[in-house]
Design a protein around this motif. Structure first.
Motif, PDB file in Angstrom:
ATOM      1  N   HIS A  86      29.193  18.102  -5.342  1.00 46.15           N
ATOM      2  CA  HIS A  86      30.128  16.998  -5.102  1.00 46.15           C
ATOM      3  C   HIS A  86      30.178  16.005  -6.256  1.00 46.15           C
ATOM      4  N   GLU A 151      31.060  13.826   0.051  1.00 47.50           N
ATOM      5  CA  GLU A 151      29.817  14.335   0.636  1.00 47.50           C
ATOM      6  C   GLU A 151      29.000  13.210   1.246  1.00 47.50           C
ATOM      7  N   GLU A 152      29.085  12.033   0.632  1.00 40.69           N
ATOM      8  CA  GLU A 152      28.242  10.921   1.083  1.00 40.69           C
ATOM      9  C   GLU A 152      28.743  10.273   2.374  1.00 40.69           C
ATOM     10  N   ASP A 175      22.527  20.602  -4.306  1.00 41.89           N
ATOM     11  CA  ASP A 175      22.637  19.194  -3.920  1.00 41.89           C
ATOM     12  C   ASP A 175      21.458  18.760  -3.059  1.00 41.89           C
TER      13      ASP A 175
HETATM   14 ZN   LIG Z   1      24.441  14.797  -2.636  1.00 44.95          ZN
END
Ligand SMILES: [Zn+2]
Length: 467
Positions: A86, A151-152, A175
């Motif tokens: 990401h 993603e966060e 990740d």
């Molecule tokens: Zn991440």
């Protein structure tokens, strides 16, 4: 045969130049400035565009899907290996010693927002792919490096990708951490609500507040109590604080007593790593008779939730041999006399137990305290890939070979990664065991040599999985 480590080191300067350009973009979610072109704000889309620009420069096929997700493609065919990273980051936040958006190289560290989560690792995976191409290696399985931009938060872009694109045959996400994560617990959150009250008793709970987020152990808690017994409450509180792993303060004005407690924050996936200020404060208050409504709120926390990360008192303790314990975090506790209260419980659960069972037990217990339980969207199901799957064996063998860590084993975690988007999906790197985890923190960094090693591991992995 390619020497992957030597190959990675050849790209070091180019990699760092590209990383600098990515870090320079504040790509935190910014929906307040969303437009129809940039549904998550301009930053995340800009960082995605830079990723795709690098790939075009290097001669790859690319696709941008609605400015929220995109991919770099190499090879032919319908089936493909997916690599999921990401380009968004959490906000810079306070406490930085350097500019978070200027890549700094200091004592072997690459410092800046996203160097560790996830611009650094995702770009290392990209360079792993680039090594194949520039060495003229034609894969037998197509490869897609897919870059999400949310993603966060809500995974908006990556979810969209899986709606509109065919499912990958297998994949990994750079990740998280090495060696490899092949299992992720399920994750579900409930709210238990309590009514307010309009009369007063000898002790009346006026206010209670602890916690900021469902996935964090609350560090701070504060309660306001109206009482006729100020002196007694004060001396008992001082004694309680002295006996417990917390600090606290108590003050009063005209029979209104304010009690505050400081514990220790931690990630909610392992509440034992923290000290929950809220449940300690409730535990102390539960020694006193309160108004009915305040009593229900306090007693539920003290009797059923305090110091019970495995949810024994709720009758929910459960362990799966492979995926480990069900855990419970009490992330938010709020109460106001006039409007009532809510308690937010976040569960991380292994396979073998389902959210409905958790909900039923919670309802049965909360009911005795007149609490009403509601569930959020059903959360995330547990995810598990058999560690004997050939592709996991391949990744583990490459990891062991390149790091010399011959006894490394895949692991199960309570957190969630993009790995769970794919049936045969795992998280693979890039934080090495023992390396400082500075993700989401001020002065985020990753050691440059570790990123180079990750690049080398990714290069070989992509090669072996697609040859
Ligand atoms: Zn991440």
């Amino acid at each position: 045969m390619i020497s992957w480590k030597d190959e990675a080191n050849k790209y070091k300067q180019d990699y760092l130049n590209d990383l600098k350009e990515l870090v320079a973009i504040d790509s935190s979610r910014d929906v307040e400035h969303a437009t129809s072109d940039y549904p998550l704000g301009a930053g995340p889309a800009k960082a995605l565009a830079i990723f795709l620009k690098f790939a075009k420069r290097d001669g790859f096929t690319t696709k941008n899907i609605e400015n929220i997700v995109g991919y770099v493609e190499y090879g032919e065919g319908d089936e493909y290996l997916a690599i999921l990273g990401h380009a968004d980051t959490v906000p810079a936040g306070k406490g930085w010693d350097t500019d978070p958006f200027t890549l700094m190289l200091d004592e072997g560290k690459a410092i800046g927002r996203g160097t560790s989560d996830d611009k650094g690792p995702a770009l290392a995976a990209y360079y792993g792919l680039k090594m194949l191409k520039e060495n003229g290696i034609k894969p037998n399985l197509k490869i897609r490096l897919i870059i999400g931009t949310d993603e966060e938060s809500n995974w908006t872009g990556m979810k969209r990708y899986f709606e509109v694109e065919p499912e990958p045959k297998l994949g990994f996400s750079p990740d998280a951490e090495f060696p490899l994560i092949n299992g992720e617990k399920g994750n579900v959150t409930f709210e238990t609500k309590f009514k307010g009250i309009n009369k007063e008793s000898e002790n009346t709970l006026i206010n209670f507040k602890a916690g900021l987020k469902e996935n964090m152990v609350p560090r701070d808690a504060e309660a306001v109590v109206k009482t006729n017994n100020v002196a007694e409450l004060t001396s008992a509180f001082d004694k309680f604080v002295a006996d417990m792993p917390i600090t606290g303060e108590i003050s009063d004005a005209d029979g209104m007593v304010t009690l505050s407690v400081v514990g220790k924050a931690a990630h909610g996936m392992e509440p034992k790593n923290g000290v929950n200020a809220g449940t300690y404060l409730a535990k102390f208050l539960s020694n006193y008779d309160f108004d009915e409504s305040g009593h229900d709120f306090i007693a539920f926390v003290a009797d059923k939730l305090h110091l019970d990360s495995r949810a024994h008192s709720l009758g929910l303790n459960f362990t799966d041999e492979i995926m480990g314990d069900l855990t419970m975090n009490i992330g938010i506790m709020e109460y106001s006399k006039s409007t009532g209260g809510l308690i937010n419980t976040n569960f991380r659960y292994p396979k073998g137990i389902d959210p409905e069972k958790i909900k039923q037990q919670l309802i049965a217990n909360a009911d005795k305290y007149h609490g009403v339980v509601s569930m959020d969207d059903g959360g995330m199901k547990p995810h598990f890939v058999d560690p004997d799957d050939d592709f996991i064996k391949t990744l583990m063998a490459i990891y062991s070979e390149q790091t010399g860590q011959l006894d490394a084993k895949p692991e199960v975690v309570g957190g969630g990664t993009y790995g769970r988007m794919m049936k045969r999906g795992v998280a693979f790197g890039a934080l090495l065991p023992g390396a400082a985890d500075t993700m989401h923190q001020a002065n985020e960094f990753q050691v440059v040599d570790d990123l180079m090693l990750a690049m080398s591991i990714y290069g070989q992995s992509i090669y072996e999985l697609t040859k």
